[in-house]
Design a protein around this motif. Structure first.
Motif, PDB file in Angstrom:
ATOM      1  N   SER A 192      11.160  -5.712   4.507  1.00 56.74           N
ATOM      2  CA  SER A 192      11.628  -7.047   4.897  1.00 56.74           C
ATOM      3  C   SER A 192      11.004  -7.511   6.217  1.00 56.74           C
ATOM      4  CB  SER A 192      13.157  -7.053   5.009  1.00 56.74           C
ATOM      5  OG  SER A 192      13.571  -6.152   6.012  1.00 56.74           O
ATOM      6  N   ASP A 193      10.046  -6.755   6.743  1.00 49.01           N
ATOM      7  CA  ASP A 193       9.373  -7.113   7.994  1.00 49.01           C
ATOM      8  C   ASP A 193       8.083  -7.871   7.680  1.00 49.01           C
ATOM      9  OD1 ASP A 193       8.371  -7.365  10.526  1.00 49.01           O
ATOM     10  OD2 ASP A 193       8.285  -5.209  10.951  1.00 49.01           O
ATOM     11  N   TYR A 194       8.123  -9.178   7.808  1.00 48.24           N
ATOM     12  CA  TYR A 194       7.000 -10.046   7.461  1.00 48.24           C
ATOM     13  C   TYR A 194       5.753  -9.679   8.251  1.00 48.24           C
ATOM     14  CZ  TYR A 194       4.241 -14.343   7.017  1.00 48.24           C
ATOM     15  OH  TYR A 194       3.238 -15.240   6.785  1.00 48.24           O
ATOM     16  N   ALA A 195       5.890  -9.529   9.561  1.00 47.08           N
ATOM     17  CA  ALA A 195       4.735  -9.246  10.416  1.00 47.08           C
ATOM     18  C   ALA A 195       4.084  -7.910  10.056  1.00 47.08           C
ATOM     19  CB  ALA A 195       5.138  -9.268  11.880  1.00 47.08           C
ATOM     20  N   ALA A 196       4.900  -6.883   9.803  1.00 46.32           N
ATOM     21  CA  ALA A 196       4.356  -5.565   9.475  1.00 46.32           C
ATOM     22  C   ALA A 196       3.675  -5.576   8.103  1.00 46.32           C
ATOM     23  CB  ALA A 196       5.467  -4.518   9.504  1.00 46.32           C
ATOM     24  N   LEU A 197       4.289  -6.247   7.139  1.00 44.70           N
ATOM     25  CA  LEU A 197       3.679  -6.338   5.813  1.00 44.70           C
ATOM     26  C   LEU A 197       2.357  -7.105   5.860  1.00 44.70           C
ATOM     27  CD1 LEU A 197       6.837  -7.020   3.629  1.00 44.70           C
ATOM     28  CD2 LEU A 197       5.354  -5.016   3.484  1.00 44.70           C
ATOM     29  N   LYS A 198       2.345  -8.172   6.647  1.00 41.84           N
ATOM     30  CA  LYS A 198       1.125  -8.976   6.775  1.00 41.84           C
ATOM     31  C   LYS A 198       0.027  -8.145   7.437  1.00 41.84           C
ATOM     32  CE  LYS A 198      -0.306 -13.561   8.200  1.00 41.84           C
ATOM     33  NZ  LYS A 198       0.108 -14.825   8.775  1.00 41.84           N
ATOM     34  N   LYS A 199       0.405  -7.364   8.459  1.00 37.72           N
ATOM     35  CA  LYS A 199      -0.556  -6.509   9.157  1.00 37.72           C
ATOM     36  C   LYS A 199      -1.097  -5.427   8.227  1.00 37.72           C
ATOM     37  CE  LYS A 199      -1.128  -3.819  13.357  1.00 37.72           C
ATOM     38  NZ  LYS A 199      -0.482  -3.292  14.553  1.00 37.72           N
ATOM     39  N   PRO A 204       0.831  -1.220   0.000  1.00 38.64           N
ATOM     40  CA  PRO A 204       0.000   0.000   0.000  1.00 38.64           C
ATOM     41  C   PRO A 204       0.863   1.266   0.000  1.00 38.64           C
ATOM     42  CG  PRO A 204      -0.750  -1.541   1.696  1.00 38.64           C
ATOM     43  CD  PRO A 204       0.519  -2.088   1.132  1.00 38.64           C
ATOM     44  N   ALA A 205       0.370   2.291  -0.632  1.00 35.86           N
ATOM     45  CA  ALA A 205       1.128   3.548  -0.759  1.00 35.86           C
ATOM     46  C   ALA A 205       1.391   4.185   0.601  1.00 35.86           C
ATOM     47  CB  ALA A 205       0.370   4.522  -1.654  1.00 35.86           C
ATOM     48  N   ASN A 206       0.519   3.991   1.566  1.00 38.15           N
ATOM     49  CA  ASN A 206       0.701   4.626   2.874  1.00 38.15           C
ATOM     50  C   ASN A 206       1.539   3.772   3.826  1.00 38.15           C
ATOM     51  OD1 ASN A 206      -1.150   2.630   3.222  1.00 38.15           O
ATOM     52  ND2 ASN A 206      -2.603   3.854   4.418  1.00 38.15           N
ATOM     53  N   TYR A 207       2.105   2.667   3.353  1.00 33.96           N
ATOM     54  CA  TYR A 207       2.923   1.800   4.215  1.00 33.96           C
ATOM     55  C   TYR A 207       4.276   2.466   4.436  1.00 33.96           C
ATOM     56  CZ  TYR A 207       5.599  -2.223   5.834  1.00 33.96           C
ATOM     57  OH  TYR A 207       6.384  -3.062   6.567  1.00 33.96           O
ATOM     58  N   GLY A 242      -1.738  -5.824   5.208  1.00 37.62           N
ATOM     59  CA  GLY A 242      -2.626  -6.424   4.222  1.00 37.62           C
ATOM     60  C   GLY A 242      -1.959  -6.798   2.916  1.00 37.62           C
ATOM     61  N   VAL A 243      -0.648  -6.831   2.892  1.00 40.33           N
ATOM     62  CA  VAL A 243       0.070  -7.226   1.682  1.00 40.33           C
ATOM     63  C   VAL A 243      -0.028  -8.742   1.538  1.00 40.33           C
ATOM     64  CG1 VAL A 243       2.320  -7.243   0.534  1.00 40.33           C
ATOM     65  CG2 VAL A 243       1.667  -5.298   1.966  1.00 40.33           C
ATOM     66  N   PRO A 244      -0.415  -9.252   0.359  1.00 45.86           N
ATOM     67  CA  PRO A 244      -0.455 -10.704   0.174  1.00 45.86           C
ATOM     68  C   PRO A 244       0.959 -11.282   0.159  1.00 45.86           C
ATOM     69  CG  PRO A 244      -1.126  -9.566  -1.843  1.00 45.86           C
ATOM     70  CD  PRO A 244      -0.911  -8.525  -0.796  1.00 45.86           C
TER      71      PRO A 244
END
Length: 146
Positions: A71-78, A63-66, A80-82
């Motif tokens: 490289s942070d799996y937990a943050a990316l998953k939170k 997402p543009a606002n991320y 909503g990145v598939p």
């Protein structure tokens, strides 16, 4: 209906199953901790600081606002990145293997402790006609000869 339910719950095997589920859940948490906090860090250290939980493939756009690390799996998953988290799968597979091995060892130990019932030797039942023929033979042998 309530009486039927009460009878169902009062059966021994239902209570045994409930206890097994509760103990299994607690045991699963112990194994998860063992895997994630003890075994996987040691494996990571052996293989040069690898952290299996961070292994993933991004399957879609960020997402543009991320604003976090890519490289942070937990943050990316939170966010909503598939993601295809194969590192988390490796950790869960290791959990399964450890649980399966420990259960195997427990069952093996219990099987050694519990004496095996000795099989009773079944005496074959003689057919009625054979028994009758035997009785006739014995009766003929017992008669005096003329």
């Amino acid at each position: 209906m309530f009486k039927e339910f009460k009878t169902f719950i009062a059966r021994g095997n239902v209570l045994d199953l409930a206890v097994a589920v509760i103990i299994g859940a607690a045991f699963g948490k112990i194994v998860t901790s063992l895997t994630e906090d003890v075994i996987m860090p040691v494996i990571g250290k052996i293989f040069g600081g690898l952290d299996f939980s961070g292994y993933f493939l991004r399957m879609g756009p960020v997402p543009a606002n991320y604003a976090g690390s890519l490289s942070d799996y937990a943050a990316l998953k939170k966010a909503g990145v598939p993601l295809l988290g194969y590192g988390a799968f490796i950790t869960q597979a290791a959990n399964f293997v450890i649980v399966a091995f420990i259960i195997f060892m427990i069952v093996r130990a219990v099987n050694r402790l519990i004496p095996k019932p000795k099989a009773e030797v079944a005496v074959p039942i003689e057919p009625a006609d054979v028994t009758l023929l035997r009785e006739i033979r014995d009766e003929l042998k017992a008669r005096p000869r003329v």
